[in-house]
Design a protein around this motif. Structure first.
Motif, PDB file in Angstrom:
ATOM      1  N   VAL A  55      42.191  25.462  49.652  1.00 35.91           N
ATOM      2  CA  VAL A  55      43.567  25.297  49.163  1.00 35.91           C
ATOM      3  C   VAL A  55      44.445  24.968  50.362  1.00 35.91           C
ATOM      4  N   ASP A  56      45.068  23.767  50.320  1.00 35.30           N
ATOM      5  CA  ASP A  56      45.808  23.264  51.474  1.00 35.30           C
ATOM      6  C   ASP A  56      44.859  23.267  52.679  1.00 35.30           C
ATOM      7  N   ASP A  57      45.151  24.052  53.709  1.00 29.34           N
ATOM      8  CA  ASP A  57      44.261  24.024  54.873  1.00 29.34           C
ATOM      9  C   ASP A  57      43.447  25.309  55.001  1.00 29.34           C
ATOM     10  N   ILE A  58      43.369  26.098  53.929  1.00 33.84           N
ATOM     11  CA  ILE A  58      42.672  27.385  53.986  1.00 33.84           C
ATOM     12  C   ILE A  58      41.399  27.323  53.149  1.00 33.84           C
ATOM     13  N   LYS A  59      40.282  27.691  53.755  1.00 37.86           N
ATOM     14  CA  LYS A  59      38.999  27.696  53.074  1.00 37.86           C
ATOM     15  C   LYS A  59      38.674  29.120  52.610  1.00 37.86           C
ATOM     16  N   HIS A  60      38.654  29.319  51.295  1.00 36.07           N
ATOM     17  CA  HIS A  60      38.379  30.631  50.712  1.00 36.07           C
ATOM     18  C   HIS A  60      36.935  30.707  50.246  1.00 36.07           C
ATOM     19  N   GLU A  61      36.258  31.775  50.594  1.00 36.05           N
ATOM     20  CA  GLU A  61      34.930  31.998  50.042  1.00 36.05           C
ATOM     21  C   GLU A  61      35.085  32.522  48.618  1.00 36.05           C
ATOM     22  N   VAL A  62      34.312  31.972  47.701  1.00 33.28           N
ATOM     23  CA  VAL A  62      34.367  32.392  46.297  1.00 33.28           C
ATOM     24  C   VAL A  62      33.369  33.516  46.091  1.00 33.28           C
ATOM     25  N   ARG A  63      33.901  34.728  45.846  1.00 32.06           N
ATOM     26  CA  ARG A  63      33.052  35.895  45.606  1.00 32.06           C
ATOM     27  C   ARG A  63      33.571  36.617  44.379  1.00 32.06           C
ATOM     28  N   PRO A  64      33.156  36.223  43.194  1.00 31.11           N
ATOM     29  CA  PRO A  64      33.665  36.821  41.960  1.00 31.11           C
ATOM     30  C   PRO A  64      33.365  38.322  41.890  1.00 31.11           C
ATOM     31  N   PRO A  65      34.184  39.048  41.106  1.00 36.92           N
ATOM     32  CA  PRO A  65      35.318  38.562  40.319  1.00 36.92           C
ATOM     33  C   PRO A  65      36.534  38.294  41.212  1.00 36.92           C
ATOM     34  N   VAL A  66      37.082  37.093  41.089  1.00 37.00           N
ATOM     35  CA  VAL A  66      38.176  36.683  41.953  1.00 37.00           C
ATOM     36  C   VAL A  66      39.077  35.707  41.192  1.00 37.00           C
ATOM     37  N   HIS A 110      49.237  36.312  45.314  1.00 34.03           N
ATOM     38  CA  HIS A 110      48.496  35.704  46.414  1.00 34.03           C
ATOM     39  C   HIS A 110      47.837  34.411  45.925  1.00 34.03           C
ATOM     40  N   ASN A 111      47.590  33.477  46.852  1.00 36.76           N
ATOM     41  CA  ASN A 111      46.794  32.310  46.489  1.00 36.76           C
ATOM     42  C   ASN A 111      45.402  32.731  46.003  1.00 36.76           C
ATOM     43  N   LYS A 112      44.948  33.873  46.527  1.00 36.83           N
ATOM     44  CA  LYS A 112      43.648  34.416  46.123  1.00 36.83           C
ATOM     45  C   LYS A 112      43.833  35.910  45.872  1.00 36.83           C
ATOM     46  N   PHE A 113      43.280  36.393  44.767  1.00 38.60           N
ATOM     47  CA  PHE A 113      43.443  37.816  44.461  1.00 38.60           C
ATOM     48  C   PHE A 113      42.153  38.349  43.842  1.00 38.60           C
ATOM     49  N   ASN A 114      41.896  39.613  44.099  1.00 34.97           N
ATOM     50  CA  ASN A 114      40.691  40.245  43.576  1.00 34.97           C
ATOM     51  C   ASN A 114      40.925  40.704  42.143  1.00 34.97           C
ATOM     52  N   LEU A 115      39.903  40.565  41.320  1.00 34.48           N
ATOM     53  CA  LEU A 115      39.957  41.027  39.940  1.00 34.48           C
ATOM     54  C   LEU A 115      39.226  42.360  39.840  1.00 34.48           C
ATOM     55  N   PRO A 116      39.653  43.206  38.896  1.00 33.69           N
ATOM     56  CA  PRO A 116      38.965  44.499  38.743  1.00 33.69           C
ATOM     57  C   PRO A 116      37.510  44.292  38.366  1.00 33.69           C
ATOM     58  N   ARG A 117      36.612  44.958  39.097  1.00 35.29           N
ATOM     59  CA  ARG A 117      35.172  44.721  38.908  1.00 35.29           C
ATOM     60  C   ARG A 117      34.639  45.420  37.661  1.00 35.29           C
ATOM     61  N   GLN A 118      35.114  46.613  37.392  1.00 33.39           N
ATOM     62  CA  GLN A 118      34.584  47.394  36.278  1.00 33.39           C
ATOM     63  C   GLN A 118      35.357  47.189  34.980  1.00 33.39           C
ATOM     64  N   LYS A 152      49.689  41.187  34.138  1.00 31.75           N
ATOM     65  CA  LYS A 152      48.438  41.865  34.489  1.00 31.75           C
ATOM     66  C   LYS A 152      48.005  41.490  35.901  1.00 31.75           C
ATOM     67  N   THR A 153      48.119  40.212  36.224  1.00 32.25           N
ATOM     68  CA  THR A 153      47.719  39.729  37.547  1.00 32.25           C
ATOM     69  C   THR A 153      48.657  40.255  38.622  1.00 32.25           C
ATOM     70  N   LEU A 154      49.936  40.317  38.296  1.00 32.54           N
ATOM     71  CA  LEU A 154      50.936  40.774  39.264  1.00 32.54           C
ATOM     72  C   LEU A 154      50.645  42.178  39.760  1.00 32.54           C
ATOM     73  N   TYR A 155      50.170  43.031  38.879  1.00 33.12           N
ATOM     74  CA  TYR A 155      49.992  44.436  39.237  1.00 33.12           C
ATOM     75  C   TYR A 155      48.583  44.775  39.710  1.00 33.12           C
ATOM     76  N   LEU A 156      47.784  43.749  39.991  1.00 36.28           N
ATOM     77  CA  LEU A 156      46.500  44.019  40.631  1.00 36.28           C
ATOM     78  C   LEU A 156      46.744  44.563  42.039  1.00 36.28           C
ATOM     79  N   PRO A 157      45.869  45.438  42.547  1.00 38.49           N
ATOM     80  CA  PRO A 157      46.122  46.122  43.832  1.00 38.49           C
ATOM     81  C   PRO A 157      46.336  45.204  45.023  1.00 38.49           C
ATOM     82  N   ALA A 158      45.775  43.989  45.015  1.00 35.95           N
ATOM     83  CA  ALA A 158      45.842  43.135  46.204  1.00 35.95           C
ATOM     84  C   ALA A 158      47.174  42.421  46.364  1.00 35.95           C
TER      85      ALA A 158
END
Length: 273
Positions: A55-66, A110-118, A152-158
C-alpha cells in the motif's frame, strides 16, 4: 522507437450505479499490478491466505485474520502465496449520508488492523452483509450494515487512541481537502482558510489527532504521491516534478531528499536492488 510510458493504473471495481458493493476475495494467487481506486473507499477482511499487500510505499505481510483499509487514491497491489478468503467492502461516501460519524471514524483506522482470532461475529456480520447485497436489499439496510462494520472495526484493539470528536471531524475534513488539493495547495494557511480556522487551531487539531503539525501532514501526502510516481511509473524525475506541481526538478529533488535523505534516482535504484 519511443519508450513506452509506464503509468499507475486505475481500477473501478464498483459499478457507476452502485454506492455500496460487497464481494468475496477472488480465489487466485496471481500478482496484481499496482493500481489506485478512484472515488470510493475499500475495507478488506481476510480470514485465509498469505503473501504480501503493498500500500503506497509500505509492504505488509498478509497473516490472517487481518484487515486493510484503503482511502481514495491509494496505490496498492497484491502478491498472494496462498489462496485468499474473505470479503471486500467498497463504498462511496454518500453511502454514509445518514451516518456522518462513520465518515469521521474512517481516518482513525489503521491501513492494516488485526481481526479477532477466536471471535467469528465480525465475519458472520460480513457474510450477512454480503448475502443482503446479493439479494438486492435496499440501500438503507446496506448502509446500516456498513455503519456497523465500521464501528466494529474501529473498536478493535489495534486502533488508535480516542480523540476528541470535534478534532476527529476536523481532521477528517482536512484529509479530504488534502486528497483533492495537494497538487496546488501546500501551506498551512491555505488549508486553514478553506476550513475557516486559524493556522494555530489547525495545528492543534493535527497534533491531537496525528501527533504532528499540519505542514508534516501536507508533506507526508506529497511524499506518498512522489513515491507512488517514482515506484510505479517510469516517468523521468523532471516529469514527476511537473506532475506534482514543483517549479522545477531541482526543487522536487531538494524536497524529496529532505524527507528521505535520498535523491529520487537513488530511491528508484534502491527499489531495484
Amino acid at each position: 522507437m519511443e519508450k513506452e510510458v509506464k503509468e499507475i493504473g486505475k481500477k473501478n471495481k464498483i459499478e457507476k450505479e452502485l454506492i455500496i458493493k460487497v464481494s468475496k476475495m477472488k480465489p487466485v494467487i496471481k500478482p496484481t499490478k499496482p493500481h489506485r481506486h478512484e472515488g470510493y473507499h475499500e475495507l478488506i477482511f481476510l480470514n485465509q491466505g498469505s503473501g504480501y499487500h503493498v500500500v503506497d510505499d509500505i509492504k505488509h505481510e498478509v497473516r490472517p485474520p487481518v484487515g486493510f483499509y484503503l482511502n481514495f487514491g491509494q496505490v496498492h497491489c497484491w502478491d498472494f502465496s496462498k489462496i485468499p478468503e474473505g470479503f471486500v467492502v467498497m463504498f462511496k461516501e454518500e453511502a454514509l449520508a445518514k451516518y456522518p460519524a462513520a465518515l469521521d471514524n474512517l481516518f482513525r483506522l489503521h491501513n492494516k488492523f488485526n481481526l479477532p482470532r477466536q471471535d467469528s461475529i465480525l465475519m458472520d456480520q460480513l457474510n450477512l452483509f454480503y448475502r443482503d447485497f446479493k439479494a438486492n436489499e435496499p440501500l438503507e439496510l446496506l448502509s446500516a450494515h456498513l455503519n456497523t462494520i465500521i464501528l466494529k472495526t474501529l473498536y478493535l484493539p489495534a486502533l488508535k487512541d480516542q480523540v476528541h470528536p470535534s478534532f476527529v471531524s476536523e481532521f477528517s475534513r482536512l484529509k479530504k481537502l488534502l486528497n483533492d488539493n495537494y497538487i496546488k495547495l501546500r501551506t498551512v494557511e491555505e488549508y486553514a482558510n478553506l476550513m475557516n480556522l486559524s493556522s494555530r487551531k489547525l495545528n492543534q487539531i493535527c497534533q491531537a489527532a496525528a501527533g504532528c503539525n499540519t505542514i508534516e501532514i501536507i508533506k507526508e501526502k506529497l511524499l506518498i504521491e512522489s513515491k507512488n510516481l517514482l515506484t510505479h511509473t517510469n516517468l523521468p524525475v523532471n516529469e514527476v516534478a511537473y506532475q506534482l506541481n514543483f517549479s522545477d526538478a531541482s526543487n522536487f529533488i531538494k524536497f524529496f531528499k529532505s524527507q528521505t535523505t535520498l535523491t529520487p534516482l537513488e530511491y528508484r535504484a534502491r527499489l531495484l536492488s
